[in-house]
Scaffold this motif. Structure first.
Motif, PDB file in Angstrom:
ATOM      1  N   PRO B  67       0.842  -1.197   0.000  1.00 41.06           N
ATOM      2  CA  PRO B  67       0.000   0.000   0.000  1.00 41.06           C
ATOM      3  C   PRO B  67       0.883   1.255   0.000  1.00 41.06           C
ATOM      4  N   LEU B  68       0.343   2.355  -0.502  1.00 41.82           N
ATOM      5  CA  LEU B  68       1.139   3.588  -0.585  1.00 41.82           C
ATOM      6  C   LEU B  68       1.504   4.113   0.793  1.00 41.82           C
ATOM      7  N   SER B  69       0.726   3.711   1.820  1.00 42.89           N
ATOM      8  CA  SER B  69       1.058   4.137   3.188  1.00 42.89           C
ATOM      9  C   SER B  69       2.409   3.543   3.609  1.00 42.89           C
ATOM     10  N   LYS B 200       0.620   5.672 -18.374  1.00 48.37           N
ATOM     11  CA  LYS B 200       0.170   6.629 -17.368  1.00 48.37           C
ATOM     12  C   LYS B 200      -0.070   5.916 -16.041  1.00 48.37           C
ATOM     13  N   GLU B 201       0.372   6.548 -14.998  1.00 47.27           N
ATOM     14  CA  GLU B 201       0.330   5.957 -13.660  1.00 47.27           C
ATOM     15  C   GLU B 201      -1.097   5.564 -13.259  1.00 47.27           C
ATOM     16  N   ALA B 202      -2.023   6.514 -13.409  1.00 49.79           N
ATOM     17  CA  ALA B 202      -3.407   6.272 -12.981  1.00 49.79           C
ATOM     18  C   ALA B 202      -3.979   5.090 -13.744  1.00 49.79           C
ATOM     19  N   TYR B 203      -3.621   5.040 -15.033  1.00 45.96           N
ATOM     20  CA  TYR B 203      -4.141   3.958 -15.852  1.00 45.96           C
ATOM     21  C   TYR B 203      -3.559   2.624 -15.401  1.00 45.96           C
ATOM     22  N   ALA B 207      -5.715  -0.547 -14.306  1.00 49.18           N
ATOM     23  CA  ALA B 207      -5.743  -1.720 -15.187  1.00 49.18           C
ATOM     24  C   ALA B 207      -5.097  -2.933 -14.543  1.00 49.18           C
ATOM     25  N   LEU B 208      -4.088  -2.706 -13.732  1.00 49.79           N
ATOM     26  CA  LEU B 208      -3.363  -3.835 -13.147  1.00 49.79           C
ATOM     27  C   LEU B 208      -3.808  -4.119 -11.715  1.00 49.79           C
ATOM     28  N   ALA B 213      -1.824   1.223  -4.398  1.00 50.79           N
ATOM     29  CA  ALA B 213      -0.726   0.299  -4.086  1.00 50.79           C
ATOM     30  C   ALA B 213       0.320   0.351  -5.205  1.00 50.79           C
ATOM     31  N   CYS B 214       1.425  -0.340  -4.949  1.00 48.85           N
ATOM     32  CA  CYS B 214       2.486  -0.382  -5.964  1.00 48.85           C
ATOM     33  C   CYS B 214       3.219  -1.699  -5.834  1.00 48.85           C
TER      34      CYS B 214
END
Lengths: 242, 792
Positions: B67-69, B200-203, B207-208, B213-214
């Protein structure tokens, strides 16, 4: 003709008990054995001897191109036998002019430049042009040694020796490689320089006819001086014959 | 101009031919220094500037999904200057004009300011992402060029089990992919079969399925924190453990960076070794040349001294030869080196992709180049000059005593000696009476021979390596990478694909392997029992079967871990419960690329706590139906990567044929300069010294070729001895080179093949023949009438 009687003789160089021994492997060859000799200003001395007698070795002692194994060579209060390389270089540069049997000119330099080799060394030299003039070679100044005859090459060598205005002119078999006519002219130049400029000249030769033009004849045999005599009847060079 | 200076110039001009050979050797030495060192500087400064301007990351952390946190918590750690999160995914690309599926790496990037992120990308063509469309990619420039793709073109890829069509919004370069490799294990860049795609990041998140998260965190360190990066990464590793850390990579181990840095380091070594060899040979040859010149000018030196020139003046004059040769060699070498460095950089431009190479004038290198060329040249001059200078003027003015004419030691064996004939006698006596000259000749030939031998050997090593890796170890025709770990079911599915003759599952698991204080994190490759398509081999090419228990290590890994067969290692899979187990080292195999580590599939699956799992399948393909297979793979929803062994092998081969071909040519020319230059120089000296002998032979009625044959005999003896010496010397060079380039990414095998030895001999012999031709010309040209009459 000898003017040693009209001026007070002044010793330029004094050689005392000089020996020079060459070592060739195990063998010691004495080239000079306890030689004593005094050279006075304005003298024209001929050293005569067969080849291998030690005359060139003696000339090297006088000219500061070699050191004796023992004994002293006195010049202006200094013993050249113990002088270091720098002092000997200084002595040769300021006091001595050399002439060699095979001229020893630098093949890649012209006659004029060969004289310059000497004039660049000292403070108050002759103009190379004048020096060449004195040996009657002005017209050959831009020639390379290979383009000059033997006699001309030797005259360049004389001009080179003269140009430094030396105190002593040492000539090692200067006519050894020349024919009679050319030899006469070379010897004539030496005689004239001695007469007109009061230049002290020591000439070594194995040719018994040549000493006739000198004031004094020193005969050397097996490294020892066998005879030293004043030449009462100095012969003009053009009359020398062999 | 002083008269002695004039003398110097005239004499240099008169012996220009002989001096030119030395000048050329010095020129080559200096130019190799300038060229290689400039290229090194250019690469280094380009790298520094690129990394700085585009904020190249200091570390990478790959996770399954965080998660981005959690990313924020990493950013707060001491030593961390900045972190960014990304989504990175390998996908299968479908290019209409390419039959085979191609692996692409999707990397998320912000719509705006993608050049300002960590690992910022620099747009080469196109305008970048638009605001309105989602399906846009910025394509890696190398890949785009390779496939002739342009902004505005479309590209298809399989994304999240769906086939998607994207518009190319631009092409770009990234500091992460200066050297375009997938990762460790690859060693040649392959822009044809591997492409980078920025979306694009948002995409990408959407999509994934990575909303909020990353799966990759990239970070920069505060200045001074680099030394503790491993500790920091350990900490991050523990912190992010719940999210499945797959790998942590400090900059020092990032693949592109390592290849680039290793190359820069290698250039540094080359820039020292090569010029040293050339300049040493030049000094050697110059030493012979100047000793002879000084001897020939012995009388002149004596006369100058008799006239009152001091030792210092005489030596300065003679050293002038060395200074002039050094300056001319240095100047031409610097000029040549500068232009060669542009050539070398343009060669590098094929491998290392920078937005721009920073060409600068390196005046300091020119000065150093000039100094070393003059120093080597003067060093070569000094000995001969001093030898004559030590004589008193009286001695120097006497001609040199006749050369020693006594019997040489071979004459103690009369039977042998008599059997040789007078030509050999002349040659042997001359060689044995001039030992320094002879040794210089032997040494120069040996150096030239060893340069040729070592270059050819390295060429062979590469072929051996490719053969070892792609014919013996890796025997599958193609490999399909899976998106996730799958059960054996995936294997059976794959087996049914058209064109597949045989399929074998593998499982790659990132693990920490530790032996006492030595540890590495790497992917352990698990193979099935009775594996046929991956065959770890020993040096003698005999395959090793993976035992049911324990690890099989590549020798380099065993060295790093200081482990031997039978030792027990701690193995911790970097996933799941991370349970550490003790595993024995079952055997050690050879491996030249990366750090291979193998285990049995069931054994490793059990250790990671799963039933037999699979994340890639190796295939044996029926060549007739390969196209059908390729078409099908392009539609497989679960395929994440695809590679064809023949492509990988072909890419390596073509890369090597190109670059090694160029360097081979260069090295052979360089060796030729040494062999030809020194041989011709020594021969010319010999001819000058023996002019009278040559003239006598000519008067007697010998033809120039018959006289040249005597010299040939002499040169052949020198050549043969030098060549023999060149074999151990060249072998030693290769061993040294192999040690210098021994890295975790790549090792060079040392192999000796008979053809290499034969070629070395032939090439070196060719240069000697060339020198011999010049010798013949000189002899034919000699004015022997004059020589025979000349006074000694």
């Amino acid at each position: 003709m000898a003017d040693s009687t009209t001026t007070v003789p002044q010793a330029v160089l004094r050689i005392e008990r000089v020996s020079r021994i060459f070592r060739m492997g195990e063998v010691e060859v004495p080239a000079l054995v306890e030689v004593d000799m005094t050279i006075e200003a304005g003298e024209f001395i001929a050293i005569l001897g067969p080849s291998g007698s030690g005359k060139s070795t003696l000339l090297n002692m006088i000219g500061g191109t070699d050191r004796p194994t023992s004994g002293s060579v006195w010049h202006e209060g200094h013993d050249l036998a113990v002088a270091d390389d720098g002092e000997l270089t200084e002595y040769r540069r300021e006091k001595v002019g050399f002439i060699f049997q095979f001229y020893n000119l630098v093949p890649s330099l012209t006659a004029y430049e060969n004289v310059q080799v000497a004039t660049e060394l000292v403070d108050d030299p002759l103009d190379p042009k004048d020096a060449l003039e004195m040996v009657e070679l002005s017209d050959r100044a831009s020639h390379f040694p290979a383009q000059l005859s033997g006699g001309e090459q030797q005259r360049v060598a004389i001009a080179r020796a003269l140009a430094k205005r030396p105190e002593l002119l040492l000539a090692d078999e200067p006519t050894g490689a020349l024919d009679l006519t050319t030899s006469r002219s070379v010897l004539g130049i030496l005689q004239r320089l001695n007469r007109e400029q009061n230049l002290t000249i020591i000439l070594i030769t194995h040719n018994a006819a040549i000493p006739a033009i000198a004031h004094r004849v020193v005969r050397i045999v097996s490294g020892r001086i066998a005879e030293s005599r004043i030449n009462e009847h100095v012969l003009p060079a053009e009359e020398v014959s062999w | 101009m002083r008269v002695l200076t004039r003398k110097l110039w005239r004499e240099i001009f008169n012996s220009a031919g002989v001096l030119a050979t030395v000048v050329v050797i010095i020129m080559v030495g200096t130019s190799s220094f300038i060229c290689v060192k400039s290229a090194q500087r250019i690469l280094e400064t380009s790298q520094e500037a690129y990394y700085r301007d585009y904020r190249f990351a200091d570390f990478w952390v790959n996770v399954k999904k965080a998660p981005l946190s959690a990313v924020k918590r990493v950013a707060d750690l001491p030593g961390v200057a900045a972190v960014e999160s990304r989504v990175v995914f390998d996908v299968i690309l479908d290019l209409p004009h390419v039959v085979e599926p191609i692996t692409g790496r999707l990397i998320s990037a912000p719509t705006r300011g993608f050049d300002e992120t960590i690992n910022g990308i620099s747009l080469v063509r196109g305008s970048g992402f638009s605001d309105d469309r989602n399906e846009e990619v910025i394509l890696g420039e190398g890949f785009a060029q390779e496939h002739d793709l342009h902004p505005g073109d479309r590209i298809n890829l399989i994304l999240n089990r769906k086939r998607e069509s994207f518009i190319i919004a631009g092409t770009a370069l990234s500091p992460e992919y200066v050297y375009m490799v997938r990762g460790e294990g690859d060693f040649t860049p392959d822009a044809e079969h591997f492409g980078i795609l920025y979306v694009k990041e948002a995409y990408a998140r959407k999509a994934l399925d990575f909303d909020g998260a990353c799966n990759e965190i990239v970070g920069r360190l505060v200045p001074g924190a680099q030394a503790d990066v491993d500790l920091l990464l350990d900490r991050i590793d523990r912190m992010l453990q719940p999210f499945g850390v797959l790998s942590t990579t400090p900059r020092s181990r990032q693949a592109s960076h390592r290849f680039l840095s290793d190359e820069i380091r290698g250039l540094g070594i080359t820039a020292t070794v090569m010029p040293t060899i050339f300049l040493a040979v030049a000094a050697l040859v110059l030493n012979i040349l100047m000793t002879r010149l000084a001897e020939r000018q012995r009388t002149t030196m004596g006369t100058l001294k008799a006239l009152g020139y001091s030792n210092r003046q005489v030596i300065t004059h003679f050293l002038g030869f060395g200074v002039v040769v050094g300056i001319v060699g240095g100047l031409t070498g610097i000029g040549l080196g500068i232009s060669m460095s542009y050539g070398l950089i343009s060669l590098y431009a094929d491998f290392f992709k920078f937005p721009q190479f920073l060409f600068t004038t390196y005046a300091d290198l020119w000065i150093v180049g000039m100094i070393i060329s003059v120093v080597f040249s003067v060093a070569g001059t000094i000995k001969g000059t001093l030898a004559v200078l030590r004589l008193t003027p009286a001695e120097a003015m006497r001609p040199k005593p006749p050369a020693r004419g006594g019997a040489v030691f071979l004459e103690k064996y009369p039977a042998l000696w008599r059997s040789m004939g007078f030509r050999s006698h002349i040659a042997l006596r001359s060689l044995l009476r001039n030992p320094t000259r002879t040794l210089s000749g032997i040494l120069s030939t040996a150096l030239a021979g060893s340069i040729i031998l070592s270059t050819l050997m390295m060429y062979d090593s590469m072929w051996y390596l490719v053969d070892f890796q792609f014919e013996h170890v890796l025997r599958s025709d193609a490999t399909i990478g899976m998106r996730d770990e799958r059960s054996r079911l995936a294997l059976y599915e794959t087996q049914r694909l058209p064109g597949v003759d045989y399929a074998e599952p593998t499982l790659g698991v990132v693990c920490d392997i530790r032996n006492g204080r030595n540890a590495r994190r790497l992917a352990v490759l698990a193979l099935e029992e009775n594996h046929r398509l991956t065959n770890p081999c020993q040096r003698d090419l005999s395959p090793i079967a993976i035992p049911p228990q324990g690890l099989v290590l590549a020798s380099k890994l065993a060295n790093i871990l200081d482990a031997d067969v039978g030792d027990r290692l701690e193995l911790t899979p970097v996933r799941g419960r991370r349970r550490t187990v003790q595993v024995p080292v079952a055997s050690i195999v050879e491996g030249f690329l990366g750090l291979d580590c193998y285990a049995d599939l069931t054994y490793l699956s059990r250790m990671v706590g799963e039933a037999a799992a699979v994340n890639s399948v190796q295939l044996s393909v029926n060549p007739v139906r390969a196209d059908a297979l390729f078409r099908t793979v392009k539609t497989l929803p679960n395929a994440q990567g695809f590679s064809v062994r023949a492509n990988t092998k072909g890419n390596i081969e073509s890369t090597f044929i190109e670059t090694m071909g160029i360097s081979l040519g260069m090295m052979v020319i360089f060796a030729g300069v040494i062999a030809f230059g020194s041989m011709i120089n020594l021969s010319l000296i010999e001819i000058t010294d023996r002019q009278r002998d040559i003239a006598t032979f000519r008067v007697l009625g010998y033809h120039p070729s018959q006289v040249a044959a005597i010299f040939f005999r002499q040169n052949m003896i020198v050549f043969t001895l030098g060549l023999i010496l060149s074999f151990p010397l060249g072998y030693g060079m290769v061993v040294g080179m192999a040690q210098a380039y021994d890295t975790e990414l790549f090792r060079m095998p040392v192999v000796v093949n008979l053809p290499v030895i034969v070629w070395t001999g032939l090439l070196a012999f060719g240069f000697v023949l060339l020198a011999q031709w010049v010798v013949y010309r000189q002899i034919a040209k000699l004015d022997w009438l004059e020589a025979v009459q000349a006074k000694e």
